[in-house]
Scaffold this motif. Structure first.
Motif, PDB file in Angstrom:
ATOM      1  N   UNK A   1      -6.091   1.142   8.176  1.00 48.78           N
ATOM      2  CA  UNK A   1      -5.860  -0.242   7.802  1.00 48.78           C
ATOM      3  C   UNK A   1      -4.860  -0.263   6.659  1.00 48.78           C
ATOM      4  N   UNK A   2      -4.869  -1.344   5.900  1.00 47.80           N
ATOM      5  CA  UNK A   2      -3.965  -1.420   4.751  1.00 47.80           C
ATOM      6  C   UNK A   2      -4.611  -2.302   3.702  1.00 47.80           C
ATOM      7  N   UNK A   3      -4.018  -2.363   2.544  1.00 49.43           N
ATOM      8  CA  UNK A   3      -4.437  -3.340   1.541  1.00 49.43           C
ATOM      9  C   UNK A   3      -3.166  -3.892   0.915  1.00 49.43           C
ATOM     10  N   UNK A   4      -3.310  -4.993   0.259  1.00 55.47           N
ATOM     11  CA  UNK A   4      -2.173  -5.628  -0.390  1.00 55.47           C
ATOM     12  C   UNK A   4      -1.484  -4.648  -1.343  1.00 55.47           C
ATOM     13  N   UNK A   5      -2.298  -4.037  -2.206  1.00 52.05           N
ATOM     14  CA  UNK A   5      -1.712  -3.182  -3.240  1.00 52.05           C
ATOM     15  C   UNK A   5      -1.089  -1.928  -2.634  1.00 52.05           C
ATOM     16  N   UNK A   6      -1.806  -1.290  -1.701  1.00 58.14           N
ATOM     17  CA  UNK A   6      -1.281  -0.040  -1.159  1.00 58.14           C
ATOM     18  C   UNK A   6      -0.040  -0.305  -0.297  1.00 58.14           C
ATOM     19  N   UNK A   7      -0.021  -1.446   0.382  1.00 58.20           N
ATOM     20  CA  UNK A   7       1.131  -1.787   1.206  1.00 58.20           C
ATOM     21  C   UNK A   7       2.397  -1.922   0.359  1.00 58.20           C
ATOM     22  N   UNK A   8       2.258  -2.630  -0.737  1.00 60.24           N
ATOM     23  CA  UNK A   8       3.410  -2.787  -1.639  1.00 60.24           C
ATOM     24  C   UNK A   8       3.915  -1.412  -2.052  1.00 60.24           C
ATOM     25  N   UNK A   9       2.969  -0.527  -2.351  1.00 62.91           N
ATOM     26  CA  UNK A   9       3.335   0.797  -2.819  1.00 62.91           C
ATOM     27  C   UNK A   9       4.071   1.598  -1.738  1.00 62.91           C
ATOM     28  N   UNK A  10       3.485   1.677  -0.540  1.00 70.49           N
ATOM     29  CA  UNK A  10       4.117   2.583   0.427  1.00 70.49           C
ATOM     30  C   UNK A  10       5.286   1.954   1.193  1.00 70.49           C
ATOM     31  N   UNK A  11       5.503   0.674   1.065  1.00 69.71           N
ATOM     32  CA  UNK A  11       6.671   0.066   1.711  1.00 69.71           C
ATOM     33  C   UNK A  11       7.878  -0.016   0.782  1.00 69.71           C
TER      34      UNK A  11
END
Ligand SMILES: Nc1ncnc2c1ncn2[C@@H]1O[C@H](COP(=O)(O)OP(=O)(O)OP(=O)(O)O)[C@@H](O)[C@H]1O
Ligand SMILES: [Mg+2]
Lengths: 336, 267
Positions: A276-286
């Protein structure tokens, strides 16, 4: 006392006392206070600065047609229309953060209760130091530990076990995720990262319950447990909720460790095992992809703004409830 | 009773008809640094009020807290000697302090009201013993009556206990202690934080309570001791100096220290 010579009448009352030499309205604020007062503005300026920057940079996508929708779509070829919905990420974040918080809060409450009433001072202090230590571990270390050590084990053992026992609960049914990465692992890692803050705040809330109340309970023939249940938990209720909000803020804001173990799939996962993803982790890995696609960068900045808002809100609620920001005075028997 | 001081060395307790309900034998309480109570032996009769007086810091609070094992709650104090409740040593192995405190209740100097309704305050001790609801209601009412509160607040039991006046709060605490049905009631300066009118109400309550309970009251107020207590013990620097019928202790003390204290020469 003035000496009144014997036999003489007491002198009549003198004139009304002179007004105080310094008028009551005179400012007595020391210079150092004038110099230091602006320091109070620094945190405010910092938050405002970040927020304004994010608002300004994100103007492209902000209030776009699907920002608050559930869809997220990004086509780097530019052939498809790009649309960015933040809701999906907020939902995914909660899917990970809420279970992690629930488990962490339960653990923390148990530890706080033991430290405050059951454990002798020494083991209590050791437990406190150990939980605080968890907060000191850099999150990237949790991430690598989760990815290298835990993920295979989760895939081979933990997921099948949970599925076997609790598979009938919605969200815990199959299919499993053999590699082990996914929400479940993120939840597990997050627990370690939440526990220090929730334990510390819960412990202090329980400790701040006035000793008078505890003694009065014990004097009525209550056990420590009954005093805990009926008095301490009750009086400390606000602080305990505050701890939960601070923990939730922590869970929602964590990016690196979660990014390393969650598997990065942008969707609403069908179950807790799935990537899945999360808001914070998505910002980080994108972030690195956004280097090439300005529109993605705009979206990420905007997501950051939402994340900032959420984190600030949860933090403020948590601080207010737990009394971190102010001195809490929990009054017991207030005498006349 | 206005005889000269009896010139006998032994500070014997006055004889009482019944066996004492609570007694201490060679009680020694010490902190890490020093001895707080030194060899205190006292016997308290049932259905009567006994006062403990003495200058500030002489160990009065420490003493009555040893009588229901409150000393052991995080105080770091060591207790030696024996405290007997109806002949049984409450510090003996295997004695559950929780049960001790149900038999020997305590009222503190400052009223400590739980942040709950008046009803739940009084019901507290019953709830932990899982008493059925009908009995709880009956007991709450009778205890509030015995504490002289029923006529004042009997129709408003759902109000928070914290909204009561200081004197009412203290009587609420007494009602709450009575609800556990103790035999002995320890009171540590129960009127010290109250205004004179409220103090008077609590004091007159003591005359009711003495019919059914052994009341042991610490007080700074010598007139109060003289009014309420049949017997009075004088503590000084951790030692029991004199224990006698109150009138005798005040009018013809045997010890010089007692005389100095009750005549207000120190303390
Ligand atoms: N837990 C403790 N640890 C160390 N010393 C203590 C403790 N409790 C009481 N003391 C000391 O024992 C002495 C007696 O205290 P206590 O409170 O019994 O006096 P008191 O007679 O009740 O005084 P007051 O009339 O002021 O209430 C004091 O010197 C106090 O500092
Ligand atoms: Mg005292």
């Amino acid at each position: 006392m003035r000496e009144v010579p014997e036999g003489q009448p007491i002198p009549p009352a003198g004139p009304a006392p002179a007004p105080p030499a310094v008028p009551f309205s005179a400012s007595r604020t020391p210079l150092v206070q004038w110099l230091l007062s602006p320091i109070a503005l620094i945190p405010l300026l910092l938050v405002a600065f970040v927020a304004i920057f994010l608002l300004w940079k994100s103007q492209l996508v902000w209030f776009g047609p699907s920002f608050f929708g559930i869809n997220y779509f990004f086509d780097p070829t530019g052939l498809q229309p790009n649309q960015f919905g933040v809701t999906l990420f907020v939902v995914d974040s909660l899917i990970v953060a809420l279970p992690a918080l629930a488990i962490a809060a339960g653990l923390s409450l148990a530890m706080a209760v033991s430290i405050v009433v059951y454990l002798p001072p020494m083991p209590g202090r050791v437990l406190t130091i150990l939980t605080n230590l968890l907060a000191g571990i850099p999150s990237v270390v949790y991430g690598i530990w989760g990815y290298v050590v835990l993920a295979p084990y989760f895939g081979s053992t933990v997921q099948p076990a949970i599925f076997g026992f609790l598979g009938w609960i919605p969200g815990l049914g199959g299919p499993l995720s053999p590699g082990g990465v996914g929400s479940l692992l993120a939840i597990f890692i997050l627990i370690f990262m939440i526990v220090p803050i929730t334990t510390a705040v819960m412990r202090e809330s329980l400790r701040s319950v006035p000793h008078d109340l505890v003694e009065a309970g014990l004097a009525l023939g209550a056990t420590q447990w009954e005093v805990m249940r009926r008095i301490r938990l009750r009086v400390a209720r606000r602080g305990l909720w505050g701890a939960a909000f601070l923990g939730l803020g922590r869970a929602i804001g964590e990016s690196v460790a979660v990014a390393m173990v969650i598997g990065a799939s942008v969707w609403i996962p069908p179950n807790v095992y799935a990537p899945s993803t999360t808001l914070a982790s998505f910002i980080f890995y994108q972030l690195d992809s956004s280097f090439y696609y300005p529109v993605l960068l705009q979206a990420l900045i905007e997501f950051s703004l939402v994340l900032l808002g959420l984190a600030v809100l949860l933090n403020l609620i948590g601080q207010r409830a737990s009394g971190l920001g102010t001195t809490v005075v929990v009054t017991g028997g207030n005498g006349p | 009773m206005n005889g000269s001081p009896i010139a006998s060395g032994a500070p014997a307790s006055p004889p009482s008809p019944e066996p004492p309900v609570v007694a201490t034998e060679h009680l020694v309480v010490r902190s890490r640094e020093r001895v707080i109570l030194n060899d205190v032996s006292l016997a308290f009769p049932d259905r009567d009020v006994t006062a403990i007086i003495g200058p500030s810091g002489c160990g009065k609070t420490t003493f009555i807290r040893t009588l229901n094992r409150m000393t052991e709650i995080g105080s770091g104090l060591m207790v030696r000697g024996r405290v007997l409740y109806r002949g049984q040593d409450i510090y003996a192995r295997g004695v559950n302090p929780v049960i001790v405190r149900q038999r020997i209740g305590m009222v503190f100097q400052r009223p400590v009201v739980f942040p709950m309704s008046i009803f739940e305050n009084v019901a507290f001790g019953l709830r932990i013993n899982r008493v059925d609801e009908a009995t709880v209601e009956r007991t709450v009412e009778s205890c509030l009556r015995r504490a002289g509160l029923w006529t004042e607040i009997g129709d408003d039991l759902d109000r928070s206990g914290l909204t009561l006046s200081g004197g009412q709060q203290q009587r609420l605490c007494i009602a709450r202690a009575l609800a556990v049905e103790p035999r002995v009631l320890l009171m540590d300066e129960p009127t010290a934080s109250l205004d004179p009118v409220a103090a008077q109400k609590v004091e007159s309550l003591l005359f009711e309570l003495r019919q059914n309970y052994a009341v042991i009251i610490v007080t700074h107020n010598l007139q109060q001791a003289a009014r309420v207590a049949t017997r009075t013990a004088f503590l000084y620097e951790g030692r029991m100096i004199e224990f006698d019928e109150t009138k005798r202790l005040f009018e013809s003390p045997r010890e010089k220290l007692t005389e100095n204290y009750v005549t207000g020469r120190f303390g």
